[in-house]
Design a protein around this motif. Structure first.
Motif, PDB file in Angstrom:
ATOM      1  N   GLY A  66       0.794  -1.224   0.000  1.00 46.57           N
ATOM      2  CA  GLY A  66       0.000   0.000   0.000  1.00 46.57           C
ATOM      3  C   GLY A  66       0.827   1.275   0.000  1.00 46.57           C
ATOM      4  O   GLY A  66       0.275   2.376  -0.006  1.00 46.57           O
ATOM      5  N   LYS A  69       4.081   1.490  -4.455  1.00 53.74           N
ATOM      6  CA  LYS A  69       5.106   0.955  -5.370  1.00 53.74           C
ATOM      7  C   LYS A  69       4.546   0.672  -6.762  1.00 53.74           C
ATOM      8  O   LYS A  69       5.101   1.105  -7.767  1.00 53.74           O
ATOM      9  CB  LYS A  69       5.706  -0.349  -4.786  1.00 53.74           C
ATOM     10  CG  LYS A  69       6.265  -0.208  -3.389  1.00 53.74           C
ATOM     11  CD  LYS A  69       6.871  -1.511  -2.890  1.00 53.74           C
ATOM     12  CE  LYS A  69       5.898  -2.676  -2.746  1.00 53.74           C
ATOM     13  NZ  LYS A  69       4.845  -2.461  -1.725  1.00 53.74           N
ATOM     14  N   SER A  70       3.439  -0.077  -6.797  1.00 55.83           N
ATOM     15  CA  SER A  70       2.878  -0.435  -8.102  1.00 55.83           C
ATOM     16  C   SER A  70       2.366   0.797  -8.829  1.00 55.83           C
ATOM     17  O   SER A  70       2.518   0.915 -10.048  1.00 55.83           O
ATOM     18  CB  SER A  70       1.741  -1.447  -7.948  1.00 55.83           C
ATOM     19  OG  SER A  70       2.247  -2.668  -7.479  1.00 55.83           O
ATOM     20  N   THR A  71       1.782   1.709  -8.075  1.00 57.10           N
ATOM     21  CA  THR A  71       1.285   2.940  -8.700  1.00 57.10           C
ATOM     22  C   THR A  71       2.435   3.692  -9.359  1.00 57.10           C
ATOM     23  O   THR A  71       2.329   4.127 -10.512  1.00 57.10           O
ATOM     24  CB  THR A  71       0.593   3.823  -7.645  1.00 57.10           C
ATOM     25  OG1 THR A  71      -0.476   3.078  -7.054  1.00 57.10           O
ATOM     26  CG2 THR A  71       0.046   5.095  -8.262  1.00 57.10           C
TER      27      THR A  71
HETATM   28  N1  LIG Z   1      -7.195   0.889  -8.747  1.00 55.84           N
HETATM   29  C1  LIG Z   1      -7.213   1.362  -7.494  1.00 55.84           C
HETATM   30  N2  LIG Z   1      -8.329   1.896  -6.974  1.00 55.84           N
HETATM   31  C2  LIG Z   1      -8.359   2.388  -5.728  1.00 55.84           C
HETATM   32  N3  LIG Z   1      -7.293   2.389  -4.889  1.00 55.84           N
HETATM   33  C3  LIG Z   1      -6.160   1.852  -5.340  1.00 55.84           C
HETATM   34  C4  LIG Z   1      -6.056   1.304  -6.659  1.00 55.84           C
HETATM   35  N4  LIG Z   1      -4.783   0.849  -6.828  1.00 55.84           N
HETATM   36  C5  LIG Z   1      -4.144   1.099  -5.676  1.00 55.84           C
HETATM   37  N5  LIG Z   1      -4.946   1.690  -4.780  1.00 55.84           N
HETATM   38  C6  LIG Z   1      -4.589   2.151  -3.425  1.00 55.84           C
HETATM   39  O1  LIG Z   1      -3.460   3.014  -3.543  1.00 55.84           O
HETATM   40  C7  LIG Z   1      -2.519   2.765  -2.514  1.00 55.84           C
HETATM   41  C8  LIG Z   1      -1.188   2.337  -3.122  1.00 55.84           C
HETATM   42  O2  LIG Z   1      -1.383   1.110  -3.807  1.00 55.84           O
HETATM   43  P1  LIG Z   1      -0.226   0.375  -4.611  1.00 55.84           P
HETATM   44  O3  LIG Z   1       0.450   1.339  -5.485  1.00 55.84           O
HETATM   45  O4  LIG Z   1      -0.834  -0.820  -5.248  1.00 55.84           O
HETATM   46  O5  LIG Z   1       0.767  -0.050  -3.434  1.00 55.84           O
HETATM   47  P2  LIG Z   1       1.854  -1.223  -3.335  1.00 55.84           P
HETATM   48  O6  LIG Z   1       2.166  -1.702  -4.709  1.00 55.84           O
HETATM   49  O7  LIG Z   1       3.005  -0.582  -2.625  1.00 55.84           O
HETATM   50  O8  LIG Z   1       1.231  -2.288  -2.478  1.00 55.84           O
HETATM   51  C9  LIG Z   1      -3.155   1.708  -1.620  1.00 55.84           C
HETATM   52  O9  LIG Z   1      -3.825   2.371  -0.578  1.00 55.84           O
HETATM   53  C10 LIG Z   1      -4.136   1.022  -2.534  1.00 55.84           C
HETATM   54  O10 LIG Z   1      -5.202   0.478  -1.805  1.00 55.84           O
END
Ligand SMILES: Nc1ncnc2c1ncn2[C@@H]1O[C@H](COP(=O)(O)OP(=O)(O)O)[C@@H](O)[C@H]1O
Ligand SMILES: [Mg+2]
Length: 269
Positions: A66, A69-71
């Protein structure tokens, strides 16, 4: 004798944080913000992430689940656009690309691999590797020689005519990497590429990514939560609450050393 001038390594850049001008860093993110809208609610994912890489090599992004990273990887790979901030890859303003430009950029100028291998089950390993070229309308002869070379490079020469379901997870991920390298991009992004692999296959993949970065003079940027992976990388960007909180230089550290630094950083508050 003539010098080989086909040197793909950018000149070293003494000031990694400067705005990208004449000698741009390879990768440069400044103050990147991104929120997801869930109905009425805004979920902030990135809140001013800044990072810069000015030399090819193998780098990691670590952070708790959360942390964004992926974002961040998605935005760097032009799979989505930031709400605010800039992302540069070389001289390309990734944050400004139109959808059409982003598609071409992803096809030709970067490679991306994910935890899920995303292979087409009805195609052979070779056909999967060649697919981006086939979609781009390239003829089979040139594609065949490049896929042969890539499959051999990734230890898959004897797997070329197999379909994904006849291959191990590690082999499938190596096919996904070969596919990502088809156009010899200067940058490869990987989001938890060993998330579905056992530890022996994971180690093999990390070593392979390190070799690719070194030999192809590429920037390989991998999201991981495993200190054992980060050890292969020269630097770790630690993300917390949507920002790069610090970097860890891994030289001289083993996995336990990286884990200790990382734990210290994320629990510092
Ligand atoms: N498509 C989405 N819709 C709503 N919230 C999202 C979505 N993708 C990610 N999030 C939220 O954005 C935050 C960062 O997510 P993410 O980038 O996936 O983190 P990580 O890859 O570090 O686990 C988290 O709170 C996650 O729940
Ligand atoms: Mg993630």
């Amino acid at each position: 004798m003539r010098q080989n001038v086909a040197e793909s390594t950018p000149r070293p850049h003494s000031d990694g944080m400067a705005a990208p001008t004449a000698s741009p860093p390879l990768l440069h993110c400044t103050n990147v913000h991104k929120a997801y809208r869930l109905g009425e609610r805004e979920v902030p994912a990135l809140r001013g992430a800044t990072l810069s890489v000015d030399r090819p090599g193998y780098y990691a992004i670590m952070g708790q689940s959360g942390s964004g990273k992926s974002t961040l990887l998605h935005l760097m790979a032009a799979l989505d656009r930031p709400d605010q901030g800039e992302i540069w890859i070389g001289a390309k303003a990734v944050h400004k690309l139109s959808e059409r430009e982003a598609t071409l950029f992803r096809r030709r100028e970067i490679g991306v691999v994910f935890q899920q291998f995303n292979l087409i089950p009805t195609l052979t390993a070779r056909e999967n590797v060649e697919l981006p070229g086939t979609l781009a309308g390239e003829g089979p002869a040139g594609l065949h020689s490049r896929s042969t070379e890539l499959l051999a490079r990734l230890g898959l020469a004897d797997r070329a005519e197999h379909r994904p379901d006849a291959l191990s997870g590690g082999e499938q991920q190596r096919i996904a990497i070969a596919r990502a390298l088809l156009f010899s991009p200067p940058v490869l992004f990987a989001d938890e590429p060993t998330g579905n692999l056992d530890s022996a296959s994971s180690e093999r993949l990390w070593s392979l990514l390190a070799e690719i970065a070194r030999e192809q003079k590429m920037l390989v940027l991998m999201v991981t939560h495993e200190p054992a992976a980060a050890v292969h990388c020269k630097r770790v960007f630690v993300l917390q609450d949507g920002r790069v909180k610090t970097t860890i230089e891994t030289e001289g550290l083993d996995a336990a050393g990286v884990a200790a630094r990382y734990q210290f950083v994320v629990h510092q508050g």
